[in-house]
Motif scaffolding. Sequence first.
Motif, PDB file in Angstrom:
ATOM      1  N   PHE A 172      37.520 -30.703  15.703  1.00 57.71           N
ATOM      2  CA  PHE A 172      37.964 -29.333  15.956  1.00 57.71           C
ATOM      3  C   PHE A 172      39.359 -29.330  16.576  1.00 57.71           C
ATOM      4  CE2 PHE A 172      38.375 -26.112  19.329  1.00 57.71           C
ATOM      5  CZ  PHE A 172      38.538 -24.997  18.540  1.00 57.71           C
ATOM      6  N   LEU A 173      39.564 -30.134  17.604  1.00 59.72           N
ATOM      7  CA  LEU A 173      40.864 -30.161  18.269  1.00 59.72           C
ATOM      8  C   LEU A 173      41.960 -30.648  17.325  1.00 59.72           C
ATOM      9  CD1 LEU A 173      39.806 -31.463  21.796  1.00 59.72           C
ATOM     10  CD2 LEU A 173      40.469 -29.126  21.157  1.00 59.72           C
ATOM     11  N   THR A 174      41.655 -31.615  16.481  1.00 61.08           N
ATOM     12  CA  THR A 174      42.618 -32.083  15.489  1.00 61.08           C
ATOM     13  C   THR A 174      42.951 -30.958  14.513  1.00 61.08           C
ATOM     14  OG1 THR A 174      41.837 -34.348  15.664  1.00 61.08           O
ATOM     15  CG2 THR A 174      43.027 -33.774  13.648  1.00 61.08           C
ATOM     16  N   HIS A 175      41.939 -30.226  14.084  1.00 58.92           N
ATOM     17  CA  HIS A 175      42.164 -29.107  13.166  1.00 58.92           C
ATOM     18  C   HIS A 175      43.074 -28.052  13.803  1.00 58.92           C
ATOM     19  CE1 HIS A 175      41.512 -26.007  10.202  1.00 58.92           C
ATOM     20  NE2 HIS A 175      41.194 -25.193  11.194  1.00 58.92           N
ATOM     21  N   GLN A 176      42.882 -27.796  15.090  1.00 52.97           N
ATOM     22  CA  GLN A 176      43.675 -26.773  15.775  1.00 52.97           C
ATOM     23  C   GLN A 176      45.145 -27.166  15.909  1.00 52.97           C
ATOM     24  OE1 GLN A 176      42.584 -23.614  16.638  1.00 52.97           O
ATOM     25  NE2 GLN A 176      40.959 -24.376  15.324  1.00 52.97           N
ATOM     26  N   ALA A 188      46.029 -24.078  10.995  1.00 50.41           N
ATOM     27  CA  ALA A 188      44.815 -23.776  11.747  1.00 50.41           C
ATOM     28  C   ALA A 188      44.715 -22.301  12.119  1.00 50.41           C
ATOM     29  CB  ALA A 188      44.744 -24.636  13.008  1.00 50.41           C
ATOM     30  N   GLY A 189      45.821 -21.598  12.188  1.00 51.93           N
ATOM     31  CA  GLY A 189      45.794 -20.200  12.587  1.00 51.93           C
ATOM     32  C   GLY A 189      45.406 -19.251  11.472  1.00 51.93           C
ATOM     33  N   GLU A 190      45.268 -19.732  10.265  1.00 63.41           N
ATOM     34  CA  GLU A 190      44.924 -18.872   9.143  1.00 63.41           C
ATOM     35  C   GLU A 190      43.465 -18.455   9.221  1.00 63.41           C
ATOM     36  OE1 GLU A 190      45.898 -20.973   5.584  1.00 63.41           O
ATOM     37  OE2 GLU A 190      47.976 -21.239   6.172  1.00 63.41           O
ATOM     38  N   ARG A 191      43.219 -17.216   8.920  1.00 58.01           N
ATOM     39  CA  ARG A 191      41.861 -16.670   8.907  1.00 58.01           C
ATOM     40  C   ARG A 191      41.630 -16.024   7.550  1.00 58.01           C
ATOM     41  NH1 ARG A 191      39.120 -18.774  13.023  1.00 58.01           N
ATOM     42  NH2 ARG A 191      40.194 -18.496  14.982  1.00 58.01           N
ATOM     43  N   PRO A 192      40.639 -16.477   6.796  1.00 60.05           N
ATOM     44  CA  PRO A 192      40.417 -15.914   5.472  1.00 60.05           C
ATOM     45  C   PRO A 192      39.837 -14.503   5.480  1.00 60.05           C
ATOM     46  CG  PRO A 192      38.791 -17.601   5.951  1.00 60.05           C
ATOM     47  CD  PRO A 192      39.776 -17.603   7.073  1.00 60.05           C
ATOM     48  N   VAL A 193      39.105 -14.105   6.535  1.00 59.68           N
ATOM     49  CA  VAL A 193      38.517 -12.772   6.591  1.00 59.68           C
ATOM     50  C   VAL A 193      38.760 -12.177   7.966  1.00 59.68           C
ATOM     51  CG1 VAL A 193      36.706 -13.234   4.898  1.00 59.68           C
ATOM     52  CG2 VAL A 193      36.269 -13.698   7.292  1.00 59.68           C
ATOM     53  N   GLY A 194      38.751 -10.862   8.034  1.00 58.24           N
ATOM     54  CA  GLY A 194      38.984 -10.184   9.294  1.00 58.24           C
ATOM     55  C   GLY A 194      37.721  -9.766  10.014  1.00 58.24           C
ATOM     56  N   GLU A 195      36.576  -9.852   9.336  1.00 61.00           N
ATOM     57  CA  GLU A 195      35.321  -9.426   9.941  1.00 61.00           C
ATOM     58  C   GLU A 195      34.293 -10.540   9.843  1.00 61.00           C
ATOM     59  OE1 GLU A 195      33.912  -5.802   8.270  1.00 61.00           O
ATOM     60  OE2 GLU A 195      35.923  -4.945   8.175  1.00 61.00           O
ATOM     61  N   PHE A 196      33.313 -10.478  10.729  1.00 67.04           N
ATOM     62  CA  PHE A 196      32.238 -11.457  10.686  1.00 67.04           C
ATOM     63  C   PHE A 196      31.292 -11.102   9.544  1.00 67.04           C
ATOM     64  CE2 PHE A 196      33.468 -11.687  15.160  1.00 67.04           C
ATOM     65  CZ  PHE A 196      33.691 -13.042  15.255  1.00 67.04           C
ATOM     66  N   PRO A 197      30.796 -12.105   8.825  1.00 65.40           N
ATOM     67  CA  PRO A 197      29.841 -11.800   7.765  1.00 65.40           C
ATOM     68  C   PRO A 197      28.526 -11.339   8.365  1.00 65.40           C
ATOM     69  CG  PRO A 197      30.070 -14.164   8.025  1.00 65.40           C
ATOM     70  CD  PRO A 197      31.081 -13.513   8.926  1.00 65.40           C
ATOM     71  N   GLU A 198      27.820 -10.507   7.621  1.00 65.68           N
ATOM     72  CA  GLU A 198      26.528 -10.044   8.096  1.00 65.68           C
ATOM     73  C   GLU A 198      25.538 -11.189   8.046  1.00 65.68           C
ATOM     74  OE1 GLU A 198      25.044  -6.429   6.473  1.00 65.68           O
ATOM     75  OE2 GLU A 198      27.063  -5.601   6.307  1.00 65.68           O
ATOM     76  N   SER A 199      24.740 -11.305   9.078  1.00 65.56           N
ATOM     77  CA  SER A 199      23.762 -12.390   9.131  1.00 65.56           C
ATOM     78  C   SER A 199      22.344 -11.866   8.971  1.00 65.56           C
ATOM     79  CB  SER A 199      23.907 -13.160  10.443  1.00 65.56           C
ATOM     80  OG  SER A 199      23.678 -12.295  11.529  1.00 65.56           O
ATOM     81  N   GLY A 200      22.189 -10.667   8.442  1.00 69.43           N
ATOM     82  CA  GLY A 200      20.852 -10.115   8.266  1.00 69.43           C
ATOM     83  C   GLY A 200      20.553  -9.084   9.327  1.00 69.43           C
ATOM     84  N   ALA A 201      19.386  -8.516   9.248  1.00 74.33           N
ATOM     85  CA  ALA A 201      18.979  -7.483  10.196  1.00 74.33           C
ATOM     86  C   ALA A 201      18.662  -8.102  11.543  1.00 74.33           C
ATOM     87  CB  ALA A 201      17.762  -6.749   9.650  1.00 74.33           C
ATOM     88  N   PRO A 202      19.044  -7.425  12.634  1.00 71.77           N
ATOM     89  CA  PRO A 202      18.710  -7.964  13.952  1.00 71.77           C
ATOM     90  C   PRO A 202      17.202  -7.999  14.160  1.00 71.77           C
ATOM     91  CG  PRO A 202      19.802  -5.815  14.140  1.00 71.77           C
ATOM     92  CD  PRO A 202      19.754  -6.169  12.694  1.00 71.77           C
ATOM     93  N   GLN A 203      16.737  -9.022  14.811  1.00 73.74           N
ATOM     94  CA  GLN A 203      15.315  -9.184  15.065  1.00 73.74           C
ATOM     95  C   GLN A 203      14.968  -8.546  16.400  1.00 73.74           C
ATOM     96  OE1 GLN A 203      14.842 -13.389  14.995  1.00 73.74           O
ATOM     97  NE2 GLN A 203      15.134 -13.551  12.809  1.00 73.74           N
ATOM     98  N   ALA A 204      13.826  -7.918  16.455  1.00 72.23           N
ATOM     99  CA  ALA A 204      13.387  -7.299  17.701  1.00 72.23           C
ATOM    100  C   ALA A 204      13.157  -8.392  18.740  1.00 72.23           C
ATOM    101  CB  ALA A 204      12.098  -6.521  17.465  1.00 72.23           C
ATOM    102  N   LEU A 259      40.692 -17.569  23.340  1.00 66.84           N
ATOM    103  CA  LEU A 259      41.008 -18.673  24.244  1.00 66.84           C
ATOM    104  C   LEU A 259      41.712 -19.787  23.482  1.00 66.84           C
ATOM    105  CD1 LEU A 259      37.663 -18.999  26.243  1.00 66.84           C
ATOM    106  CD2 LEU A 259      39.749 -17.844  26.958  1.00 66.84           C
ATOM    107  N   ALA A 260      42.446 -20.592  24.218  1.00 69.16           N
ATOM    108  CA  ALA A 260      43.081 -21.770  23.621  1.00 69.16           C
ATOM    109  C   ALA A 260      41.988 -22.725  23.132  1.00 69.16           C
ATOM    110  CB  ALA A 260      43.959 -22.466  24.660  1.00 69.16           C
ATOM    111  N   PRO A 261      42.254 -23.499  22.091  1.00 73.51           N
ATOM    112  CA  PRO A 261      41.236 -24.407  21.547  1.00 73.51           C
ATOM    113  C   PRO A 261      40.621 -25.350  22.580  1.00 73.51           C
ATOM    114  CG  PRO A 261      43.080 -24.271  20.051  1.00 73.51           C
ATOM    115  CD  PRO A 261      43.475 -23.517  21.291  1.00 73.51           C
ATOM    116  N   LYS A 262      41.429 -25.901  23.459  1.00 74.84           N
ATOM    117  CA  LYS A 262      40.882 -26.817  24.466  1.00 74.84           C
ATOM    118  C   LYS A 262      40.014 -26.072  25.470  1.00 74.84           C
ATOM    119  CE  LYS A 262      44.237 -30.513  24.133  1.00 74.84           C
ATOM    120  NZ  LYS A 262      45.209 -31.358  24.819  1.00 74.84           N
ATOM    121  N   ASP A 263      40.376 -24.834  25.790  1.00 72.74           N
ATOM    122  CA  ASP A 263      39.544 -24.028  26.683  1.00 72.74           C
ATOM    123  C   ASP A 263      38.191 -23.757  26.040  1.00 72.74           C
ATOM    124  OD1 ASP A 263      41.591 -23.953  28.512  1.00 72.74           O
ATOM    125  OD2 ASP A 263      42.191 -21.888  28.075  1.00 72.74           O
ATOM    126  N   ARG A 264      38.221 -23.404  24.754  1.00 72.86           N
ATOM    127  CA  ARG A 264      36.980 -23.169  24.018  1.00 72.86           C
ATOM    128  C   ARG A 264      36.119 -24.417  24.018  1.00 72.86           C
ATOM    129  NH1 ARG A 264      38.628 -21.375  18.367  1.00 72.86           N
ATOM    130  NH2 ARG A 264      40.593 -21.019  19.387  1.00 72.86           N
TER     131      ARG A 264
END
Length: 171
Positions: free
Chosen positions: A71-75, A80-96, A114-119
Amino acid sequence: MRQGRRDGFREFAAGRSGPLYRSACLLASGDVHLAEDLVQETLGRMYLLWGRISRIDNPAAYAQTVLVRAFLTHQRRRSAGERPVGEFPESGAPQAGGPDPELRVTLLQALGQLAPKDRAVLVLRYWEDRSVEETAEAMNVSPAAVRTRSTRALARLRGLLGGSLSELAAR
């Protein structure tokens, strides 16, 4: 002999893929595609070492270390700053009674700022529940650097979340 080694690695990969993926998702701030790439790279590196794995005390912890370093090497790469989508994909209906998706998205977005090392420090110390020394070894830094970085990263995360975290958690 070779077949036994392959079977051993398959068993290891099947057992560790889930935990590696969860950690990679946190490191990648919810970017599931990057998380999958990181897990694949980690397992590829582990496969290359599998013949010498008997010299490693804890292969699961070593795999986490490989994941964080990948991960740190990738950052550090320019792309590394490129993002293919602006929203999170849906992961299904929330479970009770399950985790609150809004809280999860808020936390992932804050981690993403946060910075990659902080994360990496926060994921290793508080998600993976590693000691300061284990985190320092995984990140190739001193224990004092881990303590300092985790304190500052938590303060920054609290600042980013402000009152939104307590509002979301109170629901």
